[in-house]
Design a protein around this motif. Structure first.
Motif, PDB file in Angstrom:
ATOM      1  N   GLY A   1     115.200 -72.954 -42.368  1.00 54.38           N
ATOM      2  CA  GLY A   1     114.478 -73.260 -41.139  1.00 54.38           C
ATOM      3  C   GLY A   1     113.207 -72.464 -40.952  1.00 54.38           C
ATOM      4  O   GLY A   1     112.452 -72.722 -40.027  1.00 54.38           O
ATOM      5  N   LYS A   2     112.999 -71.536 -41.842  1.00 52.39           N
ATOM      6  CA  LYS A   2     111.777 -70.740 -41.697  1.00 52.39           C
ATOM      7  C   LYS A   2     110.721 -71.251 -42.652  1.00 52.39           C
ATOM      8  O   LYS A   2     110.966 -71.353 -43.862  1.00 52.39           O
ATOM      9  N   LYS A   3     109.599 -71.561 -42.086  1.00 52.43           N
ATOM     10  CA  LYS A   3     108.513 -72.042 -42.931  1.00 52.43           C
ATOM     11  C   LYS A   3     107.557 -70.897 -43.270  1.00 52.43           C
ATOM     12  O   LYS A   3     107.300 -70.040 -42.432  1.00 52.43           O
ATOM     13  N   LYS A   4     107.069 -70.979 -44.469  1.00 50.94           N
ATOM     14  CA  LYS A   4     106.108 -69.965 -44.893  1.00 50.94           C
ATOM     15  C   LYS A   4     104.778 -70.209 -44.177  1.00 50.94           C
ATOM     16  O   LYS A   4     104.310 -71.341 -44.090  1.00 50.94           O
ATOM     17  N   HIS A   5     104.214 -69.164 -43.681  1.00 47.18           N
ATOM     18  CA  HIS A   5     102.963 -69.292 -42.925  1.00 47.18           C
ATOM     19  C   HIS A   5     101.813 -69.652 -43.851  1.00 47.18           C
ATOM     20  O   HIS A   5     101.592 -68.991 -44.871  1.00 47.18           O
ATOM     21  N   THR A   6     101.132 -70.718 -43.468  1.00 42.00           N
ATOM     22  CA  THR A   6      99.943 -71.089 -44.230  1.00 42.00           C
ATOM     23  C   THR A   6      98.757 -71.171 -43.279  1.00 42.00           C
ATOM     24  O   THR A   6      98.887 -71.676 -42.167  1.00 42.00           O
ATOM     25  N   ASN A   7      97.654 -70.680 -43.728  1.00 41.39           N
ATOM     26  CA  ASN A   7      96.461 -70.691 -42.891  1.00 41.39           C
ATOM     27  C   ASN A   7      95.920 -72.107 -42.759  1.00 41.39           C
ATOM     28  O   ASN A   7      95.829 -72.841 -43.737  1.00 41.39           O
ATOM     29  N   LYS A   8      95.594 -72.449 -41.543  1.00 38.56           N
ATOM     30  CA  LYS A   8      95.036 -73.773 -41.310  1.00 38.56           C
ATOM     31  C   LYS A   8      93.593 -73.809 -41.796  1.00 38.56           C
ATOM     32  O   LYS A   8      92.880 -72.809 -41.704  1.00 38.56           O
ATOM     33  N   PRO A   9      93.191 -74.957 -42.307  1.00 38.94           N
ATOM     34  CA  PRO A   9      91.797 -75.057 -42.749  1.00 38.94           C
ATOM     35  C   PRO A   9      90.847 -74.957 -41.571  1.00 38.94           C
ATOM     36  O   PRO A   9      91.075 -75.545 -40.520  1.00 38.94           O
ATOM     37  N   THR A  10      89.812 -74.213 -41.786  1.00 43.23           N
ATOM     38  CA  THR A  10      88.859 -74.005 -40.705  1.00 43.23           C
ATOM     39  C   THR A  10      88.029 -75.257 -40.465  1.00 43.23           C
ATOM     40  O   THR A  10      87.868 -76.086 -41.348  1.00 43.23           O
ATOM     41  N   SER A  11      87.534 -75.372 -39.277  1.00 40.69           N
ATOM     42  CA  SER A  11      86.702 -76.508 -38.922  1.00 40.69           C
ATOM     43  C   SER A  11      85.423 -76.499 -39.741  1.00 40.69           C
ATOM     44  O   SER A  11      84.751 -75.479 -39.854  1.00 40.69           O
ATOM     45  N   VAL A  12      85.138 -77.627 -40.289  1.00 40.04           N
ATOM     46  CA  VAL A  12      83.965 -77.706 -41.164  1.00 40.04           C
ATOM     47  C   VAL A  12      82.914 -78.635 -40.560  1.00 40.04           C
ATOM     48  O   VAL A  12      82.326 -79.452 -41.227  1.00 40.04           O
ATOM     49  N   LYS A  13      82.756 -78.487 -39.257  1.00 40.06           N
ATOM     50  CA  LYS A  13      81.794 -79.348 -38.581  1.00 40.06           C
ATOM     51  C   LYS A  13      80.366 -79.050 -39.014  1.00 40.06           C
ATOM     52  O   LYS A  13      79.508 -79.915 -38.956  1.00 40.06           O
ATOM     53  N   TYR A  14      80.137 -77.847 -39.424  1.00 41.35           N
ATOM     54  CA  TYR A  14      78.781 -77.487 -39.843  1.00 41.35           C
ATOM     55  C   TYR A  14      78.362 -78.257 -41.084  1.00 41.35           C
ATOM     56  O   TYR A  14      77.186 -78.408 -41.365  1.00 41.35           O
ATOM     57  N   LYS A  15      79.341 -78.766 -41.790  1.00 44.09           N
ATOM     58  CA  LYS A  15      79.025 -79.543 -42.988  1.00 44.09           C
ATOM     59  C   LYS A  15      78.460 -80.911 -42.634  1.00 44.09           C
ATOM     60  O   LYS A  15      77.894 -81.585 -43.474  1.00 44.09           O
ATOM     61  N   LYS A  16      78.685 -81.306 -41.388  1.00 46.64           N
ATOM     62  CA  LYS A  16      78.198 -82.613 -40.964  1.00 46.64           C
ATOM     63  C   LYS A  16      76.713 -82.578 -40.612  1.00 46.64           C
ATOM     64  O   LYS A  16      76.121 -83.606 -40.329  1.00 46.64           O
ATOM     65  N   TYR A  17      76.177 -81.397 -40.590  1.00 45.58           N
ATOM     66  CA  TYR A  17      74.767 -81.264 -40.251  1.00 45.58           C
ATOM     67  C   TYR A  17      73.984 -80.748 -41.449  1.00 45.58           C
ATOM     68  O   TYR A  17      74.474 -79.921 -42.222  1.00 45.58           O
ATOM     69  N   THR A  18      72.788 -81.256 -41.539  1.00 49.72           N
ATOM     70  CA  THR A  18      71.881 -80.695 -42.537  1.00 49.72           C
ATOM     71  C   THR A  18      70.553 -80.428 -41.848  1.00 49.72           C
ATOM     72  O   THR A  18      70.097 -81.223 -41.027  1.00 49.72           O
ATOM     73  N   ILE A  19      69.988 -79.331 -42.177  1.00 45.56           N
ATOM     74  CA  ILE A  19      68.719 -78.971 -41.557  1.00 45.56           C
ATOM     75  C   ILE A  19      67.581 -79.356 -42.496  1.00 45.56           C
ATOM     76  O   ILE A  19      67.507 -78.891 -43.637  1.00 45.56           O
ATOM     77  N   GLU A  20      66.755 -80.245 -41.978  1.00 47.71           N
ATOM     78  CA  GLU A  20      65.586 -80.661 -42.754  1.00 47.71           C
ATOM     79  C   GLU A  20      64.340 -80.195 -42.014  1.00 47.71           C
ATOM     80  O   GLU A  20      63.915 -80.827 -41.054  1.00 47.71           O
ATOM     81  N   GLY A  21      63.820 -79.099 -42.456  1.00 44.66           N
ATOM     82  CA  GLY A  21      62.659 -78.538 -41.784  1.00 44.66           C
ATOM     83  C   GLY A  21      63.044 -78.015 -40.410  1.00 44.66           C
ATOM     84  O   GLY A  21      63.803 -77.066 -40.297  1.00 44.66           O
ATOM     85  N   ASP A  22      62.518 -78.663 -39.384  1.00 42.44           N
ATOM     86  CA  ASP A  22      62.840 -78.266 -38.014  1.00 42.44           C
ATOM     87  C   ASP A  22      63.887 -79.177 -37.397  1.00 42.44           C
ATOM     88  O   ASP A  22      64.349 -78.951 -36.289  1.00 42.44           O
ATOM     89  N   LYS A  23      64.237 -80.207 -38.118  1.00 41.75           N
ATOM     90  CA  LYS A  23      65.157 -81.191 -37.564  1.00 41.75           C
ATOM     91  C   LYS A  23      66.578 -80.967 -38.061  1.00 41.75           C
ATOM     92  O   LYS A  23      66.799 -80.527 -39.188  1.00 41.75           O
ATOM     93  N   ILE A  24      67.496 -81.302 -37.169  1.00 40.72           N
ATOM     94  CA  ILE A  24      68.905 -81.257 -37.559  1.00 40.72           C
ATOM     95  C   ILE A  24      69.365 -82.693 -37.763  1.00 40.72           C
ATOM     96  O   ILE A  24      69.298 -83.522 -36.854  1.00 40.72           O
ATOM     97  N   VAL A  25      69.770 -82.969 -38.950  1.00 39.99           N
ATOM     98  CA  VAL A  25      70.171 -84.335 -39.269  1.00 39.99           C
ATOM     99  C   VAL A  25      71.690 -84.406 -39.346  1.00 39.99           C
ATOM    100  O   VAL A  25      72.330 -83.620 -40.036  1.00 39.99           O
ATOM    101  N   LYS A  26      72.211 -85.337 -38.593  1.00 42.37           N
ATOM    102  CA  LYS A  26      73.659 -85.533 -38.604  1.00 42.37           C
ATOM    103  C   LYS A  26      74.040 -86.421 -39.764  1.00 42.37           C
ATOM    104  O   LYS A  26      73.446 -87.467 -39.988  1.00 42.37           O
ATOM    105  N   LYS A  27      75.036 -85.983 -40.455  1.00 41.98           N
ATOM    106  CA  LYS A  27      75.497 -86.791 -41.578  1.00 41.98           C
ATOM    107  C   LYS A  27      76.498 -87.832 -41.096  1.00 41.98           C
ATOM    108  O   LYS A  27      76.491 -88.963 -41.523  1.00 41.98           O
ATOM    109  N   ALA A  28      77.360 -87.390 -40.213  1.00 40.54           N
ATOM    110  CA  ALA A  28      78.421 -88.277 -39.744  1.00 40.54           C
ATOM    111  C   ALA A  28      78.073 -88.837 -38.376  1.00 40.54           C
ATOM    112  O   ALA A  28      77.247 -88.297 -37.645  1.00 40.54           O
ATOM    113  N   ARG A  29      78.696 -89.933 -38.054  1.00 38.72           N
ATOM    114  CA  ARG A  29      78.480 -90.539 -36.755  1.00 38.72           C
ATOM    115  C   ARG A  29      79.463 -89.952 -35.752  1.00 38.72           C
ATOM    116  O   ARG A  29      80.617 -89.669 -36.069  1.00 38.72           O
ATOM    117  N   SER A  30      78.959 -89.777 -34.555  1.00 40.21           N
ATOM    118  CA  SER A  30      79.822 -89.223 -33.519  1.00 40.21           C
ATOM    119  C   SER A  30      80.477 -90.340 -32.728  1.00 40.21           C
ATOM    120  O   SER A  30      80.000 -91.475 -32.696  1.00 40.21           O
TER     121      SER A  30
END
Ligand SMILES: [Zn+2]
Length: 78
Positions: free
Chosen positions: A9-38
């Motif tokens: 009944g005891k589960k081994k603790h595993t770290n949850k994957p961190t949020s990778v929302k920053y991967k959805k953005y790319t900075i092109e010059g001064d603009k922030i371009v969203k990769k994914a749709r919201s």
């Protein structure tokens, strides 16, 4: 008598994957371009996961279908 070595009944603790929302953005010059749709329901910040021809929101279960692309039909010759 055999002694049970492991406690059930005891589960081994595993770290949850961190949020990778920053991967959805790319900075092109001064603009922030969203990769994914919201999500139109949840607003910006909640991204839709893109699957096969559709985008799905994991929060409100909103599903948006992409434009139907004409798939090349496989002709079966007999
Ligand atoms: Zn949503």
């Amino acid at each position: 008598m055999a002694i049970k070595s492991k406690i059930k009944g005891k589960k081994k603790h595993t770290n949850k994957p961190t949020s990778v929302k920053y991967k959805k953005y790319t900075i092109e010059g001064d603009k922030i371009v969203k990769k994914a749709r919201s999500c139109p329901r949840c607003g910006p910040g909640i991204f839709l996961s893109v699957g096969k021809g559709r985008a799905y929101c994991g929060k409100c279960h909103f599903t948006e279908f992409e434009k139907r692309e004409v798939e090349p039909k496989l002709e079966v010759k007999e």
